[in-house]
Design a protein around this motif. Structure first.
Motif, mmCIF file in Angstrom:
data_model
loop_
_atom_site.group_PDB
_atom_site.id
_atom_site.type_symbol
_atom_site.label_atom_id
_atom_site.label_comp_id
_atom_site.label_asym_id
_atom_site.label_seq_id
_atom_site.Cartn_x
_atom_site.Cartn_y
_atom_site.Cartn_z
ATOM 1 N N MET A 1 -48.279 24.512 34.791
ATOM 2 C CA MET A 1 -48.949 25.244 33.720
ATOM 3 C C MET A 1 -49.188 24.358 32.503
ATOM 4 O O MET A 1 -50.238 24.429 31.864
ATOM 5 C CB MET A 1 -48.101 26.463 33.325
ATOM 6 N N ASP A 2 -48.199 23.509 32.202
ATOM 7 C CA ASP A 2 -48.310 22.699 30.977
ATOM 8 C C ASP A 2 -49.334 21.578 31.124
ATOM 9 O O ASP A 2 -49.969 21.188 30.153
ATOM 10 C CB ASP A 2 -46.935 22.112 30.623
ATOM 11 N N LEU A 3 -49.461 21.007 32.333
ATOM 12 C CA LEU A 3 -50.474 19.966 32.565
ATOM 13 C C LEU A 3 -51.736 20.598 33.153
ATOM 14 O O LEU A 3 -52.237 20.196 34.208
ATOM 15 C CB LEU A 3 -49.926 18.893 33.501
ATOM 16 N N ASN A 4 -52.203 21.601 32.457
ATOM 17 C CA ASN A 4 -53.389 22.326 32.863
ATOM 18 C C ASN A 4 -54.346 22.323 31.667
ATOM 19 O O ASN A 4 -53.926 22.595 30.547
ATOM 20 C CB ASN A 4 -52.987 23.764 33.243
ATOM 21 N N PRO A 5 -55.622 21.998 31.866
ATOM 22 C CA PRO A 5 -56.533 21.894 30.714
ATOM 23 C C PRO A 5 -56.892 23.225 30.080
ATOM 24 O O PRO A 5 -57.565 23.249 29.050
ATOM 25 C CB PRO A 5 -57.766 21.220 31.316
ATOM 26 N N VAL A 6 -56.450 24.346 30.687
ATOM 27 C CA VAL A 6 -56.786 25.669 30.138
ATOM 28 C C VAL A 6 -55.494 26.402 29.783
ATOM 29 O O VAL A 6 -54.555 26.454 30.589
ATOM 30 C CB VAL A 6 -57.597 26.510 31.148
ATOM 31 N N THR A 7 -55.438 26.946 28.601
ATOM 32 C CA THR A 7 -54.295 27.764 28.180
ATOM 33 C C THR A 7 -54.798 29.154 27.783
ATOM 34 O O THR A 7 -55.994 29.347 27.516
ATOM 35 C CB THR A 7 -53.569 27.134 26.978
ATOM 36 N N TYR A 8 -53.867 30.090 27.770
ATOM 37 C CA TYR A 8 -54.203 31.474 27.404
ATOM 38 C C TYR A 8 -53.489 31.802 26.104
ATOM 39 O O TYR A 8 -52.248 31.768 26.043
ATOM 40 C CB TYR A 8 -53.766 32.423 28.521
ATOM 41 N N ILE A 9 -54.253 32.094 25.084
ATOM 42 C CA ILE A 9 -53.699 32.390 23.766
ATOM 43 C C ILE A 9 -53.624 33.904 23.601
ATOM 44 O O ILE A 9 -54.640 34.598 23.648
ATOM 45 C CB ILE A 9 -54.560 31.783 22.638
ATOM 46 N N TYR A 10 -52.402 34.411 23.429
ATOM 47 C CA TYR A 10 -52.213 35.850 23.260
ATOM 48 C C TYR A 10 -52.451 36.241 21.809
ATOM 49 O O TYR A 10 -52.089 35.524 20.881
ATOM 50 C CB TYR A 10 -50.794 36.254 23.651
ATOM 51 N N SER A 11 -53.074 37.407 21.623
ATOM 52 C CA SER A 11 -53.188 37.991 20.286
ATOM 53 C C SER A 11 -52.604 39.406 20.348
ATOM 54 O O SER A 11 -52.007 39.793 21.348
ATOM 55 C CB SER A 11 -54.648 38.011 19.829
ATOM 56 N N ALA A 12 -52.789 40.180 19.329
ATOM 57 C CA ALA A 12 -52.150 41.496 19.260
ATOM 58 C C ALA A 12 -52.593 42.411 20.395
ATOM 59 O O ALA A 12 -51.771 43.052 21.051
ATOM 60 C CB ALA A 12 -52.468 42.133 17.911
ATOM 61 N N SER A 13 -53.880 42.489 20.659
ATOM 62 C CA SER A 13 -54.381 43.442 21.656
ATOM 63 C C SER A 13 -55.098 42.778 22.823
ATOM 64 O O SER A 13 -55.434 43.440 23.794
ATOM 65 C CB SER A 13 -55.332 44.449 20.983
ATOM 66 N N SER A 14 -55.359 41.493 22.735
ATOM 67 C CA SER A 14 -56.083 40.814 23.809
ATOM 68 C C SER A 14 -55.710 39.335 23.803
ATOM 69 O O SER A 14 -54.841 38.894 23.051
ATOM 70 C CB SER A 14 -57.601 40.982 23.617
ATOM 71 N N GLY A 15 -56.369 38.574 24.662
ATOM 72 C CA GLY A 15 -56.089 37.146 24.723
ATOM 73 C C GLY A 15 -57.368 36.367 24.940
ATOM 74 O O GLY A 15 -58.418 36.931 25.260
ATOM 75 N N THR A 16 -57.267 35.044 24.776
ATOM 76 C CA THR A 16 -58.446 34.190 24.915
ATOM 77 C C THR A 16 -58.083 32.935 25.698
ATOM 78 O O THR A 16 -57.006 32.368 25.496
ATOM 79 C CB THR A 16 -58.975 33.765 23.531
ATOM 80 N N TYR A 17 -58.967 32.534 26.603
ATOM 81 C CA TYR A 17 -58.777 31.287 27.337
ATOM 82 C C TYR A 17 -59.336 30.134 26.496
ATOM 83 O O TYR A 17 -60.485 30.201 26.043
ATOM 84 C CB TYR A 17 -59.496 31.340 28.685
#
Length: 249
Positions: A200-216
């Motif tokens: 997961m850490d050596l992956n070029p895409v991360t998922y950022i969590y927010s209060a109600s949704s998330g963003t790649y």
């Protein structure tokens, strides 16, 4: 080259690539169902970043177990056949045999990683995911996954060749799969100590969590973690090679 050719010759009837393909097929079917459901719920999830992130997160579970099985099958031949003594009668050193087994195991798993990249492209095109093909992200995905696997197979081979009972090596693989799956729950300082979390850490895409949704969010591979994984791979490989070469047989 002679030792490497001998390794491929010894596994010719073990059908390791068939087992590897079946495990990867299960992972890709799971990923297909997961992504299809996700896209049906929200068209915003139809993105290359989401697809790459999904495969990387599943690799944390599947690849540690696959690596353990592949390495164990390649190394167990020497224990069951008690062939170490026979090899010592030839002009091939144990360190050369160790290197040949390492290359053989990782070449098989590299086939699986490349198959994953092909699957990402094929699934994305079949779902008409918008945007150009993310060639840079795919290359980074392959490099990060391969580097993590190189460290894990080095650790697995060290254990498989020095401990005759392969149940220990397989248990380590299952433990690695558990850690790889749950690594996102650990703090970064703890997670980075375990090589299985690097899928997961050596992956070029991360998922950022927010209060109600998330963003790649996509980016470059973190240099610090890249070097850490490279260092772990070197330590596990050379320590295992020296230990196995000096072990009494």
């Amino acid at each position: 080259m002679k030792a490497l050719s001998l390794e491929y010759y010894k596994i010719r009837r073990k059908r390791i690539w068939v087992m590897l393909s079946l495990f990867l097929a299960a992972e890709m079917i799971w990923a297909s169902m997961s992504m299809s459901i996700s896209i049906s719920r929200s068209a915003a999830n139809a993105s290359w970043e989401a697809l790459i992130f999904s495969i990387a997160s599943m690799n944390g579970l599947f690849l540690p177990i696959i690596s353990a099985i592949v390495v164990s099958r390649i190394c167990d031949m020497e224990h069951k056949g008690n062939t170490w003594k026979m090899l010592m009668t030839t002009n091939i050193g144990r360190n050369h045999v160790y290197t040949a087994k390492y290359i053989c195991a990782n070449s098989l798993i590299l086939y699986g990683i490349l198959a994953q990249a092909v699957f990402i492209v094929g699934f994305g095109l079949s779902k008409n995911i918008s945007g150009p093909l993310p060639f840079s992200l795919l290359v980074q995905f392959v490099i990060g996954t391969l580097l993590t696997t190189l460290a894990i197979t080095a650790l697995q081979q060290w254990l498989s060749l020095t401990v005759r009972n392969q149940a220990f090596a397989l248990c380590l693989g299952m433990l690695g799969g558990f850690i790889g799956t749950t690594s996102g729950l650990f703090p970064a300082g703890v997670r980075h100590l375990f090589i299985w979390s690097y899928y997961m850490d050596l992956n070029p895409v991360t998922y950022i969590y927010s209060a109600s949704s998330g963003t790649y969010v996509s980016g470059m591979l973190p240099v610090g973690l890249f070097l850490a994984a490279l260092l772990m791979a070197a330590i596990f490989y050379f320590a295992g090679n020296i230990h196995a070469s000096r072990q009494e047989i």
